[in-house]
Design a protein around this motif. Structure first.
Motif, mmCIF file in Angstrom:
data_model
loop_
_atom_site.group_PDB
_atom_site.id
_atom_site.type_symbol
_atom_site.label_atom_id
_atom_site.label_comp_id
_atom_site.label_asym_id
_atom_site.label_seq_id
_atom_site.Cartn_x
_atom_site.Cartn_y
_atom_site.Cartn_z
ATOM 1 N N GLU A 88 50.371 51.952 28.013
ATOM 2 C CA GLU A 88 50.577 50.591 28.500
ATOM 3 C C GLU A 88 51.680 49.964 27.675
ATOM 4 N N PHE A 89 52.517 49.198 28.337
ATOM 5 C CA PHE A 89 53.683 48.640 27.653
ATOM 6 C C PHE A 89 54.147 47.420 28.425
ATOM 7 N N GLU A 90 54.835 46.532 27.702
ATOM 8 C CA GLU A 90 55.327 45.332 28.373
ATOM 9 C C GLU A 90 56.756 45.549 28.844
ATOM 10 N N ILE A 94 55.834 53.989 19.330
ATOM 11 C CA ILE A 94 55.707 53.111 20.500
ATOM 12 C C ILE A 94 56.811 53.338 21.535
ATOM 13 N N PHE A 95 57.593 54.419 21.381
ATOM 14 C CA PHE A 95 58.661 54.660 22.359
ATOM 15 C C PHE A 95 58.081 54.918 23.743
ATOM 16 N N ARG A 96 57.027 55.691 23.805
ATOM 17 C CA ARG A 96 56.419 56.019 25.099
ATOM 18 C C ARG A 96 54.919 55.826 24.995
ATOM 19 N N SER A 131 68.305 57.299 23.069
ATOM 20 C CA SER A 131 67.265 57.227 24.099
ATOM 21 C C SER A 131 67.275 55.856 24.753
ATOM 22 N N GLU A 132 66.678 55.822 25.956
ATOM 23 C CA GLU A 132 66.762 54.613 26.790
ATOM 24 C C GLU A 132 65.992 53.423 26.227
ATOM 25 N N LEU A 133 66.712 52.294 26.161
ATOM 26 C CA LEU A 133 66.108 51.000 25.832
ATOM 27 C C LEU A 133 65.830 50.239 27.116
ATOM 28 N N PRO A 156 68.035 44.682 35.968
ATOM 29 C CA PRO A 156 67.934 45.077 34.558
ATOM 30 C C PRO A 156 66.450 45.159 34.181
ATOM 31 N N ALA A 157 66.002 46.360 33.764
ATOM 32 C CA ALA A 157 64.582 46.589 33.444
ATOM 33 C C ALA A 157 64.467 47.042 31.996
ATOM 34 N N ALA A 158 63.888 46.176 31.168
ATOM 35 C CA ALA A 158 63.832 46.461 29.733
ATOM 36 C C ALA A 158 62.382 46.618 29.282
ATOM 37 N N GLY A 159 62.204 47.271 28.141
ATOM 38 C CA GLY A 159 60.867 47.435 27.579
ATOM 39 C C GLY A 159 60.756 46.644 26.282
ATOM 40 N N VAL A 160 59.670 45.894 26.134
ATOM 41 C CA VAL A 160 59.483 45.099 24.910
ATOM 42 C C VAL A 160 59.282 46.028 23.708
ATOM 43 N N GLY A 161 58.414 47.034 23.882
ATOM 44 C CA GLY A 161 58.098 47.941 22.779
ATOM 45 C C GLY A 161 59.333 48.685 22.292
ATOM 46 N N ARG A 162 60.158 49.146 23.237
ATOM 47 C CA ARG A 162 61.360 49.895 22.824
ATOM 48 C C ARG A 162 62.358 48.981 22.126
ATOM 49 N N THR A 163 62.382 47.688 22.498
ATOM 50 C CA THR A 163 63.262 46.744 21.797
ATOM 51 C C THR A 163 62.724 46.502 20.391
ATOM 52 N N PHE A 195 51.690 50.148 33.323
ATOM 53 C CA PHE A 195 50.827 51.256 32.875
ATOM 54 C C PHE A 195 51.331 52.571 33.460
ATOM 55 N N ARG A 196 51.446 53.579 32.610
ATOM 56 C CA ARG A 196 51.844 54.899 33.103
ATOM 57 C C ARG A 196 51.060 55.962 32.362
ATOM 58 N N ASN A 197 50.559 56.913 33.118
ATOM 59 C CA ASN A 197 49.751 57.973 32.525
ATOM 60 C C ASN A 197 50.668 59.021 31.900
#
Ligand code: ATP
Length: 441
Positions: free
Chosen positions: A199-201, A194-196, A268-270, A310-317, A184-186
């Motif tokens: 709440e995100f996985e 859904i890039f930013r 942009s960062e994945l 390695p830190a990935a985001g589900v939403g960005r993928t 979670f990030r404010n």
């Protein structure tokens, strides 16, 4: 085709219920989205593929699911309480708040054609640092309770459980701990779908190594993580690795590279891959008083492992997959929208369609559907013209469609339609399970 616009991808997601704004009946809430049926299945395929590479295909990584709310000291030790901030400015005229480092991408609250600060009436405050962690309270009374935070990354839970995992999993470095879960990030920068989001996985793996092996493992994970996205079917030309310059590095990192995708908003960062050194274990050892190190049972050698993350985001993928797969073409003079997803990522693998709603077609089609869905995610659809039904499946990326017609009842064959080539092969129904499972792996 040329890359789609973000609007086209957003519209498809909404139309087919993959992903849509949350709390819509109340007018929505910024940077927050819900995943519908096909979106859930797509997201699950991404997460499953990640676990498969981390756990099933390796023997040196173990899984973890740590709590979202951890002891508040965690965030003191990690540096998040003091340093996980964005610089924000307020506009006294329009009362909006902006990220000071993103002004060039944002719209003025009163004159959307200008950036904040550019219109005559703009009246921006000095930038102030604003912590991105969401705060809440444990206990029934706010004043008497203790302040805790929703985790802004899953990684810290892994460091907190390093010692326990080392003991029960009987590992020695190099070994990793992997975790998938919500963070979670404010975030106040609006837009970009859904890039930013608030709440995100995340899919994060901390790989603990002997200090003198950190460089070589960093190189390994840098390359392996880029290859993973290629394996999901994403166009290699739209992926790149970008090494951070020295002045971009976080306080804990000696080297960081981002896997970037060419989204409609630009590169942009994945995912980030960082060499975190011994920063985290040393900090948590200092704050907790526990010894967080590896001791070799034979040689008695002891050291604090270094960490490659390695830190990935589900939403960005998911967003990269959708942007990459989105296509429009024409069949028989009719426009079609198609998601050319890798079959392993497709939410539904095969659609089963009776040509007619009579003459025994639906009965036979349902039998075939029942058999197929024991093996893969299948969908039965008998509503409307066959062309429309194909189009509906194309839009959600279903790679195969089986059609049952009068010939099926005579000779036991069906047609198997391919989403991309549009070929319609006549195949015996009793070969379908093998064919479909082969083609959608
Ligand atoms: P950015 O600079 O884009 O804000 P970050 O560098 O802060 O990202 P990390 O802290 O490295 O991101 O987090 C790892 C991954 O988690 C990111 O690569 C991204 O995939 C995902 N992620 C981070 N913040 C968000 C967010 N607000 N919404 C969706 N995904 C996110």
């Amino acid at each position: 085709m040329a890359a789609p616009t973000m609007d086209a991808v957003v519209a498809l997601c909404k139309r087919r219920g993959l992903i849509f704004p949350a709390s819509e009946i109340y007018g929505g809430i910024a940077n927050t989205y819900d995943y519908g049926h096909y979106g859930v299945l797509l997201k699950k395929n991404v997460i499953d593929a990640w676990w498969k590479t981390m756990i099933q295909e390796r023997e040196d990584i173990v899984a973890l699911d740590s709590a979202i709310i951890q002891h508040p000291r965690t965030w003191e030790a990690s540096g998040h309480l003091a340093g996980f901030t964005d610089p924000l400015v307020d506009c006294r005229a329009c009362k909006q708040r902006f990220r000071a480092d993103h002004l060039g991408e944002l719209q003025c609250g009163r004159k959307p054609s200008k950036h904040p600060g550019e219109a005559d009436e703009c009246d921006l405050t000095e930038a102030r640092e604003f912590n991105l962690m969401f705060e809440t309270t444990i206990g029934p009374v706010q004043e008497a309770g203790s302040t805790v935070y929703l985790r802004p990354e899953t990684a810290q839970g892994i460091f907190l459980d390093f010692k326990t995992t080392l003991q029960y999993a009987r590992r020695r470095p190099p070994f990793g701990i992997a975790q998938v879960g919500k963070s979670f990030r404010n975030e106040i920068t609006p837009g970009n779908f859904i890039f930013r989001t608030l709440e995100f996985e995340q899919m994060e793996m901390e790989f603990f190594v002997p200090p003198d092996e950190a460089g070589q493992w960093y190189d390994h994970w840098r390359r392996a993580r880029l290859d993973w996205y290629v394996g999901l079917g994403i166009d290699r030309e739209r992926l790149r690795l970008r090494d951070h310059d020295a002045d971009e590095l976080s306080h804990y990192s000696s080297a960081t590279a981002d896997v970037e995708y060419l989204y409609p908003i630009g590169w942009s960062e994945l995912e980030g891959i960082a060499n975190r050194g011994d920063f985290d274990l040393t900090q948590h050892a200092r704050f907790s008083g526990e010894r967080l190190e590896y001791v070799d049972a034979n040689t008695k050698e002891r050291y604090v492992p270094h960490v490659i993350e390695p830190a990935a985001g589900v939403g960005r993928t998911v967003l990269a997959l959708l942007c990459d797969a989105y296509d429009e073409d024409e069949i028989g003079g009719e426009r079609r929208t198609v998601l050319r997803l890798h079959p392993a990522m497709a939410p539904v693998k095969v659609a089963v369609l009776p040509l007619l709603r009579k003459d025994g077609h639906p009965e036979r089609a349902r039998e075939i559907y029942e058999e197929l869905r024991r093996h893969v995610n299948a969908e039965y659809d008998d509503g409307g013209h066959i062309g429309r039904r194909y189009r509906r499946q194309d839009e959600i990326g279903t790679p195969l469609a089986v059609t049952i017609d009068h010939q099926t009842l005579e000779d036991g064959t069906v047609t198997l339609r391919n989403r991309d080539t549009l070929a319609q092969d006549r195949v015996p129904a009793d070969e379908l399970v093998d064919r479909v499972t082969d083609l959608t792996r």
